[in-house]
Design an enzyme around this catalytic site. Structure first.
Site, PDB file in Angstrom:
ATOM      1  N   HIS A   4      36.816  37.142  36.914  1.00  0.00           N
ATOM      2  CA  HIS A   4      35.762  37.141  37.936  1.00  0.00           C
ATOM      3  C   HIS A   4      34.392  37.567  37.413  1.00  0.00           C
ATOM      4  O   HIS A   4      33.399  37.464  38.133  1.00  0.00           O
ATOM      5  CB  HIS A   4      36.182  38.000  39.139  1.00  0.00           C
ATOM      6  CG  HIS A   4      35.766  37.418  40.456  1.00  0.00           C
ATOM      7  ND1 HIS A   4      36.267  37.860  41.651  1.00  0.00           N
ATOM      8  CD2 HIS A   4      34.869  36.432  40.763  1.00  0.00           C
ATOM      9  CE1 HIS A   4      35.700  37.171  42.650  1.00  0.00           C
ATOM     10  NE2 HIS A   4      34.847  36.301  42.140  1.00  0.00           N
ATOM     11  N   ASP A  12      38.742  35.040  44.573  1.00  0.00           N
ATOM     12  CA  ASP A  12      39.650  35.685  43.612  1.00  0.00           C
ATOM     13  C   ASP A  12      41.064  35.501  44.148  1.00  0.00           C
ATOM     14  O   ASP A  12      41.353  35.904  45.284  1.00  0.00           O
ATOM     15  CB  ASP A  12      39.278  37.172  43.504  1.00  0.00           C
ATOM     16  CG  ASP A  12      40.040  37.928  42.437  1.00  0.00           C
ATOM     17  OD1 ASP A  12      41.214  37.609  42.179  1.00  0.00           O
ATOM     18  OD2 ASP A  12      39.451  38.881  41.874  1.00  0.00           O
ATOM     19  N   ASP A  57      38.489  38.577  48.095  1.00  0.00           N
ATOM     20  CA  ASP A  57      39.004  39.360  46.964  1.00  0.00           C
ATOM     21  C   ASP A  57      39.715  40.595  47.515  1.00  0.00           C
ATOM     22  O   ASP A  57      39.352  41.098  48.584  1.00  0.00           O
ATOM     23  CB  ASP A  57      37.792  39.802  46.103  1.00  0.00           C
ATOM     24  CG  ASP A  57      38.137  40.144  44.660  1.00  0.00           C
ATOM     25  OD1 ASP A  57      39.215  40.691  44.401  1.00  0.00           O
ATOM     26  OD2 ASP A  57      37.268  39.887  43.786  1.00  0.00           O
ATOM     27  N   HIS A  91      34.852  42.331  34.945  1.00  0.00           N
ATOM     28  CA  HIS A  91      35.261  41.563  36.143  1.00  0.00           C
ATOM     29  C   HIS A  91      35.248  42.436  37.405  1.00  0.00           C
ATOM     30  O   HIS A  91      35.312  41.893  38.507  1.00  0.00           O
ATOM     31  CB  HIS A  91      36.619  40.879  35.948  1.00  0.00           C
ATOM     32  CG  HIS A  91      37.816  41.758  36.140  1.00  0.00           C
ATOM     33  ND1 HIS A  91      39.041  41.276  36.548  1.00  0.00           N
ATOM     34  CD2 HIS A  91      37.986  43.103  35.981  1.00  0.00           C
ATOM     35  CE1 HIS A  91      39.910  42.274  36.636  1.00  0.00           C
ATOM     36  NE2 HIS A  91      39.301  43.383  36.293  1.00  0.00           N
ATOM     37  N   ASP A 102      34.383  44.372  43.349  1.00  0.00           N
ATOM     38  CA  ASP A 102      33.727  43.932  42.104  1.00  0.00           C
ATOM     39  C   ASP A 102      32.244  44.288  42.088  1.00  0.00           C
ATOM     40  O   ASP A 102      31.404  43.530  41.583  1.00  0.00           O
ATOM     41  CB  ASP A 102      33.926  42.416  41.892  1.00  0.00           C
ATOM     42  CG  ASP A 102      35.389  42.034  41.678  1.00  0.00           C
ATOM     43  OD1 ASP A 102      36.242  42.940  41.573  1.00  0.00           O
ATOM     44  OD2 ASP A 102      35.679  40.828  41.621  1.00  0.00           O
ATOM     45  N   ASP A 145      43.587  37.030  43.729  1.00  0.00           N
ATOM     46  CA  ASP A 145      44.283  38.265  44.109  1.00  0.00           C
ATOM     47  C   ASP A 145      43.977  38.705  45.543  1.00  0.00           C
ATOM     48  O   ASP A 145      44.549  39.686  46.042  1.00  0.00           O
ATOM     49  CB  ASP A 145      44.074  39.392  43.088  1.00  0.00           C
ATOM     50  CG  ASP A 145      42.672  40.002  43.072  1.00  0.00           C
ATOM     51  OD1 ASP A 145      41.980  40.022  44.106  1.00  0.00           O
ATOM     52  OD2 ASP A 145      42.276  40.489  41.984  1.00  0.00           O
ATOM     53  N   HIS A 181      39.355  43.157  45.764  1.00  0.00           N
ATOM     54  CA  HIS A 181      38.436  44.134  45.164  1.00  0.00           C
ATOM     55  C   HIS A 181      36.985  43.781  45.503  1.00  0.00           C
ATOM     56  O   HIS A 181      36.666  42.610  45.753  1.00  0.00           O
ATOM     57  CB  HIS A 181      38.589  44.119  43.634  1.00  0.00           C
ATOM     58  CG  HIS A 181      40.005  44.234  43.168  1.00  0.00           C
ATOM     59  ND1 HIS A 181      40.785  43.129  42.890  1.00  0.00           N
ATOM     60  CD2 HIS A 181      40.773  45.320  42.943  1.00  0.00           C
ATOM     61  CE1 HIS A 181      41.999  43.527  42.506  1.00  0.00           C
ATOM     62  NE2 HIS A 181      42.015  44.853  42.534  1.00  0.00           N
ATOM     63  N   GLU A 210      40.840  34.238  38.349  1.00  0.00           N
ATOM     64  CA  GLU A 210      41.883  35.261  38.135  1.00  0.00           C
ATOM     65  C   GLU A 210      43.311  34.729  38.246  1.00  0.00           C
ATOM     66  O   GLU A 210      44.248  35.515  38.371  1.00  0.00           O
ATOM     67  CB  GLU A 210      41.681  36.488  39.042  1.00  0.00           C
ATOM     68  CG  GLU A 210      40.324  37.182  38.887  1.00  0.00           C
ATOM     69  CD  GLU A 210      40.207  38.100  37.661  1.00  0.00           C
ATOM     70  OE1 GLU A 210      41.187  38.199  36.871  1.00  0.00           O
ATOM     71  OE2 GLU A 210      39.129  38.723  37.489  1.00  0.00           O
TER      72      GLU A 210
END
Ligand code: DIR
Ligand code: MN
Ligand code: MN
Ligand code: MN
Length: 314
Positions: free
Chosen positions: A96, A227, A119, A136, A123, A229, A121, A272
């Site tokens: 990312h 992302d 995401d 990332h 980031d 994830d 996260h 990712e």
């Protein structure tokens, strides 16, 4: 519509090998054919190649800074070329950290954007707040005007400047946010639909509110940075930093369908996907095919079914 696909087989924004295989695995799962079956014109710009940087010592704890800076400069130029050719840009990662070049290049080509960041996260670490030193986990801090004074000047980053206002950003799916990131999100008043809000409101309301919020200022081209994830690791386990409690397949897909029907989707990152992180081939397959389905959702695939405008009954 037409898709311009850029492969970015880059992994140095984090420490796990394999994420550089994402672009080829996603293509091998039939992305191009399936986009064409939808009636979408496709141009594959191939995979980027990246400069080999012999000595890339950590800078204030952050790793591979020069490689990440250089890779993103190339990606930014590639995205600008795809936008100038008139396509919706599709960047297949890679990790990312590539959102730096993708969002920078997209803005350089079309002007101010709305960004939807899906995401687990945020980031948004700066090099000074990151626990891991992985770029990332930091791309948003380089992109936001409001954080410019908090991000040190880094080698191979002089080509870029912040290009996004925190009011033009919405996060969806967050569930693993570091304390400094949480502080930044509150300080800047960033619009966040974390997983609790997805639970509370449902994904349809989240998407309505996302667009209402972004359009309150002006309808701008949308950059979707997805992302993998963000999706629950039961469905997409082959990724570097899986976090339990994610979006369902259906919620994840609904986000793409809703953004597609706005008519404003101008670039998409799908990042990712790490085929080496799946414990079984089924895990890898489920992750990659979900990535393909999310991209098809971005280009008009409907779960009710589709047919081409020139279809005629035999
Ligand atoms: C963590 C994890 N917040 C970091 N970030 C990840 O490294 O800054 N981002 N995995 O995708
Ligand atoms: Mn991410
Ligand atoms: Mn993530
Ligand atoms: Mn990640």
């Amino acid at each position: 519509r037409s898709a311009g696909i850029i492969g970015a087989p880059f992994s140095k924004g984090q420490s796990r090998g394999g994420v550089e295989c994402g672009p080829d695995r996603i293509r091998a799962a039939g992305l191009l054919d399936r986009l064409q079956q939808l009636g979408c014109a496709v141009k594959d710009y191939g995979n980027l190649t990246f400069e080999d940087i012999a000595v890339d010592e950590p800078v204030r704890g952050s790793k591979n800074v020069r490689a990440v800076g250089s890779a993103n400069q190339r990606l930014s130029e590639a995205v600008q070329a795809v936008k100038k050719d008139g396509h919706t840009a599709v960047m297949l990662g890679g990790d990312h950290s590539l959102a730096i070049g993708s969002i920078h290049g997209h803005t350089a080509a079309v002007g101010p954007l709305s960004v939807v960041w899906v995401d687990a996260h945020a980031d948004v670490n700066t090099p000074l707040t990151s626990y891991t030193g992985n770029l990332h986990g930091q791309p948003m801090s380089y992109l936001l005007y409001e954080l410019q004074s908090k991000v040190p000047v880094l080698p191979n980053f002089s080509w870029m400047k912040p290009c996004l206002s925190s009011q033009d950003l919405v996060y969806i799916g967050l569930r693993d946010v570091d304390p400094a990131e949480h502080y930044i999100l509150k300080l800047l008043g960033v619009k966040v639909f974390c997983m609790s809000q997805v639970d509370q409101l449902g994904v349809a309301r989240v998407m309505e509110e996302t667009c209402d919020y972004l359009w309150n200022r002006a309808k701008k081209p949308i950059h979707l940075s997805y992302d993998i994830d963000a999706i629950d690791p039961l469905i997409t386990p082959a990724t570097g930093t899986p976090v339990v409690g994610g979006l369902t397949y259906r919620e994840g897909l609904y986000i793409t369908e809703h953004l597609c029907q706005t008519g404003l989707l101008s670039a998409v990152d799908l990042v990712e996907v790490n085929p080496l992180r799946g414990r079984t081939e089924d895990h890898v397959h489920s992750t990659v095919s979900t990535a393909v389905d999310l991209l098809l959702g971005c280009f008009g695939r409907l779960r009710e079914g589709n047919h081409l405008p020139n279809y005629s009954l035999p």
